[in-house]
Design an enzyme around this catalytic site. Sequence first.
Site, short mmCIF file in Angstrom:
data_model
loop_
_atom_site.label_atom_id
_atom_site.label_comp_id
_atom_site.label_asym_id
_atom_site.label_seq_id
_atom_site.Cartn_x
_atom_site.Cartn_y
_atom_site.Cartn_z
N SER A 188 3.39 -2.06 10.21
CA SER A 188 4.88 -2.34 10.63
C SER A 188 5.62 -3.59 10.30
O SER A 188 6.45 -3.92 10.95
CB SER A 188 5.19 -1.83 11.90
OG SER A 188 4.84 -0.48 12.28
N GLY A 237 2.97 -1.38 4.29
CA GLY A 237 2.95 0.35 4.04
C GLY A 237 4.31 0.86 3.79
O GLY A 237 4.91 0.57 2.70
N GLY A 238 5.08 1.41 4.83
CA GLY A 238 6.41 2.07 4.59
C GLY A 238 7.46 1.07 3.89
O GLY A 238 8.26 1.59 2.96
N ASN A 268 0.85 -1.07 0.10
CA ASN A 268 0.17 0.11 0.13
C ASN A 268 0.86 1.10 -0.20
O ASN A 268 1.43 1.54 1.03
CB ASN A 268 -0.93 -0.03 1.26
CG ASN A 268 -1.69 1.25 1.16
OD1 ASN A 268 -1.60 2.08 0.54
ND2 ASN A 268 -2.46 1.45 2.61
N TRP A 269 1.03 1.88 -1.02
CA TRP A 269 1.85 2.89 -1.33
C TRP A 269 1.26 4.41 -0.60
O TRP A 269 2.16 5.34 -0.42
CB TRP A 269 2.18 3.21 -2.69
CG TRP A 269 2.98 2.21 -3.49
CD1 TRP A 269 3.20 0.92 -3.18
CD2 TRP A 269 3.70 2.49 -4.68
NE1 TRP A 269 3.85 0.30 -4.14
CE2 TRP A 269 4.15 1.53 -5.11
CE3 TRP A 269 3.80 3.69 -5.61
CZ2 TRP A 269 5.01 1.12 -6.21
CZ3 TRP A 269 4.71 3.37 -6.90
CH2 TRP A 269 5.22 2.03 -7.17
P1 13P Z 1 3.09 0.48 7.70
O1 13P Z 1 3.54 -0.96 7.03
O2 13P Z 1 3.72 1.61 7.22
O3 13P Z 1 2.92 0.07 9.03
O4 13P Z 1 1.41 0.53 7.33
C1 13P Z 1 0.69 -0.77 7.14
C2 13P Z 1 -0.55 -0.24 6.53
O5 13P Z 1 -1.33 0.61 6.75
C3 13P Z 1 -0.59 -1.11 5.22
O6 13P Z 1 -1.94 -0.62 4.48
#
Ligand code: 13P
Length: 253
Positions: free
Chosen positions: A214, A235-236, A9-10
């Site tokens: 995370s 995400g990140g 998820n960018w």
């Molecule tokens: P992070 O991996 O940055 O915690 O984000 C997770 C997320 O919300 C994916 O949709």
Amino acid sequence: MRTIIIAGNWKMYKDVQETMDLVTQLKAAMPQLPANVVSVICPPFTSLQTAGAALRGSAFKLGAQNMSQHDEGAHTGEISGKMLKAVGCEYVILGHSERRQYYGETNELINQKAKKALSLGLISIICVGETLQEREAGITGQVVTTQIKGTLLGIGPQDMAKIVVAYEPVWAIGTGRVATPQQAQEVHQILRKQIAQLYDWALAERIVIQYGGSVKPDNAADILTQSDVDGALVGGACLKADSFAAIIKATKP
Ligand code: 13P
């Protein structure tokens, strides 16, 4: 054996040029995926067409981060599922906690969007998850059960092949505070049991339930080896080709 789905998820990162660069790097890092693994990238709307064209013939699939519950019309700022399909999307993330928290999305709205996505043949990644306050109050199970029941309301068993669930504890998103493998497994079991109650066990055993929050290369293997964890929504760590590829490689063989 369930398919493992690793989705990136960018969020609101990467313009068109940056998208080209990251897709090029991803294709080079992962010309092939491990057997039984599907990987989906979900760039922002403005990058979908570019990413879709660049991904053609690669191992990666394309998804969007949100869509309208409507077909078309006077809905300023919205994007329809038909538009997403036209640029090559096969997946759409629905009900992300950031959409719920900051844009007021309710289970009812997410349910409408999921039904619209199904009518168009898009695969929905439906997100659920509790806040820190809810976890500390001991109501995690209750919260995710209500979310899953509300978002799947009226969706028939034949359509469940196009539903993926993502468990994303809100307190673990973007905080570096990942759920322990046991915490993830426990909630995934609750979700699968709830899906079995809504449908049946055979169907529930086929549903892919991803973990998100995370996920990084160094913690991915521990989470992904849990028996009810069938992939990750990242995400990140999906914004760099090497870290996203490392998470894909951490999937259980
Ligand atoms: P992070 O991996 O940055 O915690 O984000 C997770 C997320 O919300 C994916 O949709």
